[in-house]
Design an enzyme around this catalytic site. Sequence first.
Site, PDB file in Angstrom:
ATOM      1  N   ILE A  32       0.823  -1.214   0.000  1.00 29.92           N
ATOM      2  CA  ILE A  32       0.000   0.000   0.000  1.00 29.92           C
ATOM      3  C   ILE A  32       0.857   1.264   0.000  1.00 29.92           C
ATOM      4  O   ILE A  32       0.400   2.338   0.380  1.00 29.92           O
ATOM      5  CB  ILE A  32      -0.981   0.003   1.188  1.00 29.92           C
ATOM      6  CG1 ILE A  32      -0.232  -0.028   2.526  1.00 29.92           C
ATOM      7  CG2 ILE A  32      -1.935  -1.180   1.087  1.00 29.92           C
ATOM      8  CD1 ILE A  32      -1.140   0.126   3.746  1.00 29.92           C
ATOM      9  N   ILE A  79      15.403  -4.121  11.793  1.00 35.97           N
ATOM     10  CA  ILE A  79      14.858  -3.309  10.713  1.00 35.97           C
ATOM     11  C   ILE A  79      15.351  -3.849   9.371  1.00 35.97           C
ATOM     12  O   ILE A  79      16.557  -3.894   9.105  1.00 35.97           O
ATOM     13  CB  ILE A  79      15.259  -1.830  10.873  1.00 35.97           C
ATOM     14  CG1 ILE A  79      14.789  -1.305  12.241  1.00 35.97           C
ATOM     15  CG2 ILE A  79      14.695  -0.992   9.745  1.00 35.97           C
ATOM     16  CD1 ILE A  79      13.299  -1.375  12.464  1.00 35.97           C
ATOM     17  N   GLY A 121       6.827  -4.731  12.645  1.00 43.15           N
ATOM     18  CA  GLY A 121       6.362  -3.754  11.677  1.00 43.15           C
ATOM     19  C   GLY A 121       6.469  -2.331  12.176  1.00 43.15           C
ATOM     20  O   GLY A 121       6.480  -2.082  13.389  1.00 43.15           O
ATOM     21  N   GLU A 161       2.386   1.365  11.864  1.00 43.09           N
ATOM     22  CA  GLU A 161       1.483   2.049  12.783  1.00 43.09           C
ATOM     23  C   GLU A 161       2.218   2.924  13.808  1.00 43.09           C
ATOM     24  O   GLU A 161       1.763   4.007  14.166  1.00 43.09           O
ATOM     25  CB  GLU A 161       0.617   1.037  13.558  1.00 43.09           C
ATOM     26  CG  GLU A 161       0.222  -0.205  12.810  1.00 43.09           C
ATOM     27  CD  GLU A 161      -0.903   0.001  11.815  1.00 43.09           C
ATOM     28  OE1 GLU A 161      -1.653   0.970  11.952  1.00 43.09           O
ATOM     29  OE2 GLU A 161      -1.026  -0.836  10.897  1.00 43.09           O
TER      30      GLU A 161
END
Length: 749
Positions: A476, A639, A712, A715
């Site tokens: 996305i 990461i 992740g 967010e």
Amino acid sequence: MNHTETLPALRAIGVPYKRVDGRLKVTGAAQYAGDFTANGLTYGFVVSSTIAAGRIVSIDSSAALALPGVLHVLTYQNRPELPRADKAYKDMVAPGGSPLRPLWDDRVWYSGQPVALVMAESLELARHAASLVEVRYESAPHQTAMREVLMKAEPPSTEKGGFEPPPEPRGDADAAVAGAAVRVDEFYSTPAEYHNPMEMHGCTVVPGEHGNLTVYEKTQGVVNTKTYLTTVFGLKDDEVRVVSPFVGGAFGSGLRPQYHLALAVMAARELKRPVRVTLTRQQMFTFAHRPQTIQRVALGAAANGKLQAVIHEAVSETSQYEDYCDVVVNWAGRLYQCENVTLGYKVARLDVPTPADMRAPGAAQGLFPLEVAMDELAEALRMDPLELRLINYAERDANKNLPFSSKALRECYREGAARFGWGKRPLAPRARREGNEWIGWGMATGAWEALQNEASARAVLGRDGIVTVSSSTADIGTGTYTAMTQIAADALSMPLHDIVFELGDTRLPKAPIEGGSWTVSSVGSAVDAACKRLHNRLVELARQHGGARFASVAREDIRRVGKRLVCGFGADDSIGIDTLLERAGLESLEEQANVKPHEKQQAYSMGTHSAIFVEARVDEALGTVRVTRVVSAVAAGHIVNPKTAGNQIAGGVVWGISMALHEDGQFDHDIGRQMNHNFAEYHIPVNADIHDIDVLFVDEHDDIVNPLGAKGVGEIGVVGVAAAVSNAIWHATGKRMRDLPMTLDKLFA
């Protein structure tokens, strides 16, 4: 020493590579849902309701149908038959629940609801014809003001939505607040905020000769979309293919199939022609949005700053037909150590569309009042806000009574504060000024979950030495193409240019929706496993068909260099992959892996954490606020790509500034309609609003969260930013801002 030890292993994970799909995007070669075409393409345009509640009395389409080139007007009166059972697809969309079924009947649930679809030979004609469709309504009383129904709010039903209830109370928080030496007890609010990605929602539906459908859709999960379509329209699995190679932004709006998709499929099946339906910018305000909230936070502390009580209660909006719930209050029970905690959550029904997940759903709203209240407590204690947080640092997740798999939040505080220069911050507000501007420094904590879902991936090696890796996940705009290519390259010790990653197609191995910051953890683990299996299989082929030298060495001594396998430096210590596959009688080599969360994760609480430090400047005469400097220190495991991950955090900071100072869905409650449903009046930041953003990742090892040790970052970047801005404004002006957005009228009030 074995002579093969001198061969260096290629490392891709942790390297800040540029996006592998970047050239396609900047040259216009990337195809989005509304870019695909087909012979005989028809265009659909949605007619939206003009009342907030009531029923449709009549629909007159004659004027539209009289125009040459208008093919059909679809309404609830002439739509195809659909299954009635909501339960058939209740658990197949995200978030859980039963989405609006467009054109289901004559009921109007909210202003802007689709009531008809006009189909024509061109988009311009369809849009004009839609303006000629006359709809008569019987209006009913409506309610769009949440404060008017606040006292009617009720705990949400687990049957109507994916509600995660707050944990049971710990201790006696009310008594602890009342008896605390220092306490804060205030109300805070956040407004409705609306998804506005660059690519508006749309799809292109192409029917085949035998009734099968190929659907090009803007979605965060092609498998989820396909499941929705097969269930709602009663189609077989092999009758639907969903394709979504590129998505122009989503962050929650593409989790759930929106109403344009069902309308386009109905139209394509009715006309037996390809149909494209795209929404206007105004129509983008008629479905997915972050729900508005009103929250109470009460904190009690001893004179030394130790928390004795935490109370966090929230009411948020939902629609009349679903119980949508964000996880708003649960964070207060895990972020700080406290023995007396009470958390409560209710929803208030309004005549609006069902809200939707929006970047860091629940945490973005819930951490705002909690972190402002912590700053207010520090003020009352005459204590540095960072010191207060360290005093109450939680070593365990008290909500679950579990240890954290990893938690480098202390390091975030330390490294972020050092980078920002927090040690030079005056304790009192209104202490620094330059010209007409007061300067303030604020900080806040961010938290999000680190999740993993089941996912599959496939890796195929061709004779040309290229490995094609695939999974039906999405990108996305977060950099999934690049991250998965790096993970594959690392597992295979190959350069990135020899890896091709494919996604966004239901013909590929299954993957979960891209959301919740779990894609690297879930799909990345599957990619890693599939590629390692492929490498091991290739090594076995070399031992079997590579000759005596390969058969005599250990497996770990056989490595790939370029498009050859080597086990040393001699003439017989190397073989081309093409030759090896030819000897084995293979055109290609393929492996697939399916990875699930492992059981040992259940013994831990897994999450990402951050510390945000903000400098804000407030013009004394104008009341304007400039966020001139932000340092975001993030602990998110290993990461994969510092460049794309850093971009994600910086983008989250921009969104947090937008949440703090700009975004506000404003309604005319008399007519029950949002009035600023456009980019001119729904304010979001522009380049001039954004200044220095400094992102740093702290080292965090985690061998529990997934095989890659990666969490992740989609967010965590936005969480806590609005609170840090509010706290900086207080430090600059001495005025507390508890209601978002923090606009100049509120500063002057």
